[in-house]
Design an enzyme around this catalytic site. Structure first.
Site, PDB file in Angstrom:
ATOM      1  N   HIS A  67       0.863  -1.189   0.000  1.00 55.73           N
ATOM      2  CA  HIS A  67       0.000   0.000   0.000  1.00 55.73           C
ATOM      3  C   HIS A  67       0.898   1.238   0.000  1.00 55.73           C
ATOM      4  O   HIS A  67       0.817   2.094   0.879  1.00 55.73           O
ATOM      5  CB  HIS A  67      -0.960  -0.019   1.185  1.00 55.73           C
ATOM      6  CG  HIS A  67      -2.023  -1.067   1.041  1.00 55.73           C
ATOM      7  ND1 HIS A  67      -3.282  -0.787   0.564  1.00 55.73           N
ATOM      8  CD2 HIS A  67      -1.995  -2.397   1.260  1.00 55.73           C
ATOM      9  CE1 HIS A  67      -4.000  -1.906   0.511  1.00 55.73           C
ATOM     10  NE2 HIS A  67      -3.226  -2.905   0.919  1.00 55.73           N
TER      11      HIS A  67
ATOM     12  N   ASN B 102      -0.430  -4.459  -6.815  1.00 55.50           N
ATOM     13  CA  ASN B 102      -1.705  -3.932  -6.334  1.00 55.50           C
ATOM     14  C   ASN B 102      -1.472  -2.987  -5.159  1.00 55.50           C
ATOM     15  O   ASN B 102      -0.684  -3.276  -4.260  1.00 55.50           O
ATOM     16  CB  ASN B 102      -2.636  -5.082  -5.934  1.00 55.50           C
ATOM     17  CG  ASN B 102      -3.085  -5.854  -7.160  1.00 55.50           C
ATOM     18  OD1 ASN B 102      -3.952  -5.422  -7.911  1.00 55.50           O
ATOM     19  ND2 ASN B 102      -2.464  -7.011  -7.397  1.00 55.50           N
TER      20      ASN B 102
ATOM     21  N   ASP C  96      -5.576 -14.771  -9.413  1.00 54.20           N
ATOM     22  CA  ASP C  96      -6.965 -15.008  -9.797  1.00 54.20           C
ATOM     23  C   ASP C  96      -7.236 -14.673 -11.260  1.00 54.20           C
ATOM     24  O   ASP C  96      -8.350 -14.857 -11.749  1.00 54.20           O
ATOM     25  CB  ASP C  96      -7.930 -14.234  -8.899  1.00 54.20           C
ATOM     26  CG  ASP C  96      -7.714 -12.719  -8.936  1.00 54.20           C
ATOM     27  OD1 ASP C  96      -6.767 -12.272  -9.618  1.00 54.20           O
ATOM     28  OD2 ASP C  96      -8.478 -11.997  -8.273  1.00 54.20           O
ATOM     29  N   GLY C  97      -6.204 -14.178 -11.966  1.00 51.25           N
ATOM     30  CA  GLY C  97      -6.405 -13.787 -13.359  1.00 51.25           C
ATOM     31  C   GLY C  97      -7.130 -12.464 -13.505  1.00 51.25           C
ATOM     32  O   GLY C  97      -7.404 -12.022 -14.630  1.00 51.25           O
TER      33      GLY C  97
ATOM     34  N   ASP D 267      -5.817 -12.894  -0.760  1.00 51.30           N
ATOM     35  CA  ASP D 267      -6.367 -11.564  -0.452  1.00 51.30           C
ATOM     36  C   ASP D 267      -7.892 -11.619  -0.415  1.00 51.30           C
ATOM     37  O   ASP D 267      -8.577 -10.652  -0.753  1.00 51.30           O
ATOM     38  CB  ASP D 267      -5.885 -10.515  -1.458  1.00 51.30           C
ATOM     39  CG  ASP D 267      -5.986  -9.095  -0.902  1.00 51.30           C
ATOM     40  OD1 ASP D 267      -5.707  -8.916   0.294  1.00 51.30           O
ATOM     41  OD2 ASP D 267      -6.352  -8.179  -1.651  1.00 51.30           O
TER      42      ASP D 267
ATOM     43  N   LEU E 141     -10.880  -2.592  -7.353  1.00 51.03           N
ATOM     44  CA  LEU E 141     -10.839  -3.919  -6.749  1.00 51.03           C
ATOM     45  C   LEU E 141     -10.712  -3.809  -5.231  1.00 51.03           C
ATOM     46  O   LEU E 141      -9.955  -2.973  -4.716  1.00 51.03           O
ATOM     47  CB  LEU E 141      -9.669  -4.731  -7.304  1.00 51.03           C
ATOM     48  CG  LEU E 141      -9.831  -5.230  -8.750  1.00 51.03           C
ATOM     49  CD1 LEU E 141      -8.499  -5.748  -9.285  1.00 51.03           C
ATOM     50  CD2 LEU E 141     -10.891  -6.320  -8.835  1.00 51.03           C
ATOM     51  N   ALA E 142     -11.450  -4.654  -4.529  1.00 53.08           N
ATOM     52  CA  ALA E 142     -11.458  -4.619  -3.063  1.00 53.08           C
ATOM     53  C   ALA E 142     -11.293  -6.044  -2.547  1.00 53.08           C
ATOM     54  O   ALA E 142     -12.271  -6.721  -2.233  1.00 53.08           O
ATOM     55  CB  ALA E 142     -12.751  -3.998  -2.548  1.00 53.08           C
ATOM     56  N   GLY E 143     -10.058  -6.509  -2.494  1.00 53.75           N
ATOM     57  CA  GLY E 143      -9.828  -7.892  -2.129  1.00 53.75           C
ATOM     58  C   GLY E 143     -10.224  -8.804  -3.277  1.00 53.75           C
ATOM     59  O   GLY E 143     -10.392  -8.366  -4.423  1.00 53.75           O
TER      60      GLY E 143
END
Length: 224
Positions: free
Chosen positions: A46, A70, A99-100, A125, A158-160
């Site tokens: 982060h 990320n 996860d692609g 994640d 994206l959130a997790g």
């Protein structure tokens, strides 16, 4: 501050294995040195840090990078940032979300080529919606919407993820990673990255939790 951290953890400091922080923030060097001295893994994440700052964080004792690419600026050939440091600094274990969605398959292959299975750490994640149907779910006081396997805020960020570890392993194999390397990155590397000596391995004294897979890499059973 270290004082706030010790106040939060109290008598349970020994349970903390890893902490993510942005090394460009004021006080980061002191923080990293102090938690590393206590045997806690300092992970870069982060963060808007330059590659120079990320390398410096490794000098201070950081050994890990949280979900590479990320919540970090993208890799740039003139400003490599955290991704550039993570891919080239042999001291840093590097997490990837396979996860692609979070990372293109070519990026997953790039990380494996740059870091090898020994320093590549598969993570999920995952948030609350993992294993659940599409819909809205809470995450830290925000609404997350799950559609087509992706968990996003209303803004589209994206959130997790909804990824599970078996699926992460299967995806890596599907993306062309050798099964033995994908399995290593899902077991041995995550354990080693936090100093765990037994879990993640088939060895005397290790937790007797094993999985069986068929030749198509579909999970068959879990053995306790």
């Amino acid at each position: 501050s270290m004082e706030a951290f010790l106040d939060m953890t109290g008598e349970f400091l020994h349970l903390v294995r890893i902490v993510t922080l942005a090394p460009e923030l004021d006080g980061a060097e002191d923080w990293i040195r102090r938690i590393a001295a206590k045997g806690i893994v300092a992970s870069i994440g982060h963060s808007d840090a330059t590659c120079e700052t990320a390398h410096a964080a490794a000098d201070w004792g950081a050994t890990h990078v949280t979900h590479l690419f990320n919540a970090q600026p993208p890799l740039n050939h003139r400003a490599p940032g955290v991704p550039g440091a993570a891919l080239t600094d042999g001291r840093l274990y590097t997490e990837i979300i396979a996860d692609g969605i979070h990372l293109h398959p070519d990026i997953l292959r790039l990380v494996m080529k740059a870091k090898g299975r020994e320093k590549t750490v598969l993570i999920t994640d995952a948030m609350e919606a993992a294993g659940m149907p599409e819909g809205a779910y809470p995450l830290g006081g925000q609404a997350v919407y799950v559609k087509d396997g992706a968990a996003r805020l209303a803004s589209g960020v994206l959130a997790g993820s909804t990824l599970t570890m078996p699926r992460a392993f299967q995806n890596m194999v599907r993306f062309g990673i050798a099964p033995e390397d994908a399995a290593y990155a899902a077991t041995v590397s995550p354990a080693a990255s936090i100093g765990e000596k037994l879990a993640g391995r088939i060895t005397h004294g290790a937790p007797a939790l094993l999985t069986r897979w068929d030749r198509g890499f579909e999970r068959m059973t879990v053995l306790h």
